[in-house]
Enzyme design. Structure first.
Site, mmCIF file in Angstrom:
data_model
loop_
_atom_site.group_PDB
_atom_site.id
_atom_site.type_symbol
_atom_site.label_atom_id
_atom_site.label_comp_id
_atom_site.label_asym_id
_atom_site.label_seq_id
_atom_site.Cartn_x
_atom_site.Cartn_y
_atom_site.Cartn_z
ATOM 1 N N ASP A 1 0.657 -1.131 -0.273
ATOM 2 C CA ASP A 1 -0.426 -0.304 0.232
ATOM 3 C C ASP A 1 0.702 0.982 -0.050
ATOM 4 O O ASP A 1 0.590 2.250 -1.207
ATOM 5 C CB ASP A 1 -0.844 -0.189 1.115
ATOM 6 C CG ASP A 1 -1.979 -1.115 1.222
ATOM 7 O OD1 ASP A 1 -2.933 -1.947 0.121
ATOM 8 O OD2 ASP A 1 -2.910 -1.173 2.694
ATOM 9 N N HIS B 1 -5.043 -2.194 1.796
ATOM 10 C CA HIS B 1 -5.406 -2.907 2.467
ATOM 11 C C HIS B 1 -5.751 -4.039 3.638
ATOM 12 O O HIS B 1 -5.156 -3.055 4.790
ATOM 13 C CB HIS B 1 -4.204 -4.880 2.300
ATOM 14 C CG HIS B 1 -4.339 -4.628 0.731
ATOM 15 N ND1 HIS B 1 -3.442 -3.992 0.071
ATOM 16 C CD2 HIS B 1 -4.396 -5.505 -0.270
ATOM 17 C CE1 HIS B 1 -3.444 -4.343 -0.817
ATOM 18 N NE2 HIS B 1 -4.018 -5.884 -0.958
#
Length: 154
Positions: free
Chosen positions: A25, A73
């Site tokens: 991420d 996530h």
């Protein structure tokens, strides 16, 4: 295996689980590369298998990051099974939200990660990660925007 060792191992493994998601991420190559053994395998169903830290970076740099403007996530339901003092099997659910580069389309992905972790010379790392996607769903008409983005357009 003592209770203290089991708890310390569990904490280290939970950090590895999180570091994989955060590394993707936040696009942190160092974090992402540091969690894999050299002979580790990262498989994403429908995409392929990548080996070791270099393979993880190849997957991130040449597949995942070019595919998404950004992702976030959420890893949940991590369940760990100690096979031995130095080997642990894990299963966890992952929800990914992101904006695809192509079509500037938002997406929702639900997946199950089955992982194998090994401790070598006192250090825990991933030896195997298998990502199996349950859903890969475009969110029609939706584009995830940062806080305040809509206010700035007014």
């Amino acid at each position: 295996m003592s209770d203290l060792d089991r708890l310390a191992s569990r904490a280290a493994i939970q950090d590895l689980y999180s570091d994989q998601l955060i590394g993707v991420d936040k696009r942190q190559e160092g974090r992402l590369a540091s969690i894999w053994w050299d002979d580790a395998e990262w498989t994403i169903e429908g995409i392929g298998t990548y080996k070791g830290p270099e393979g993880a970076l190849d997957l991130a740099n040449n597949v995942l990051w070019p595919m998404y403007h950004e992702t976030i996530h959420y890893g949940t339901n991590l369940r760990l099974e100690f096979v031995s003092a130095d080997k642990v099997n894990g299963i966890g659910d992952v929800l990914c939200l992101g904006n695809l580069v192509e079509g500037n389309q938002s997406i929702l992905i639900a997946a199950v990660y089955t992982n194998e972790y090994e401790r070598r010379d006192g250090v825990w790392k991933l030896s195997k990660l298998n990502g199996c996607m349950n859903y890969f769903t475009p969110l029609a008409g939706i584009h995830f925007a940062p806080p305040g983005a809509l206010l700035q357009k007014s």
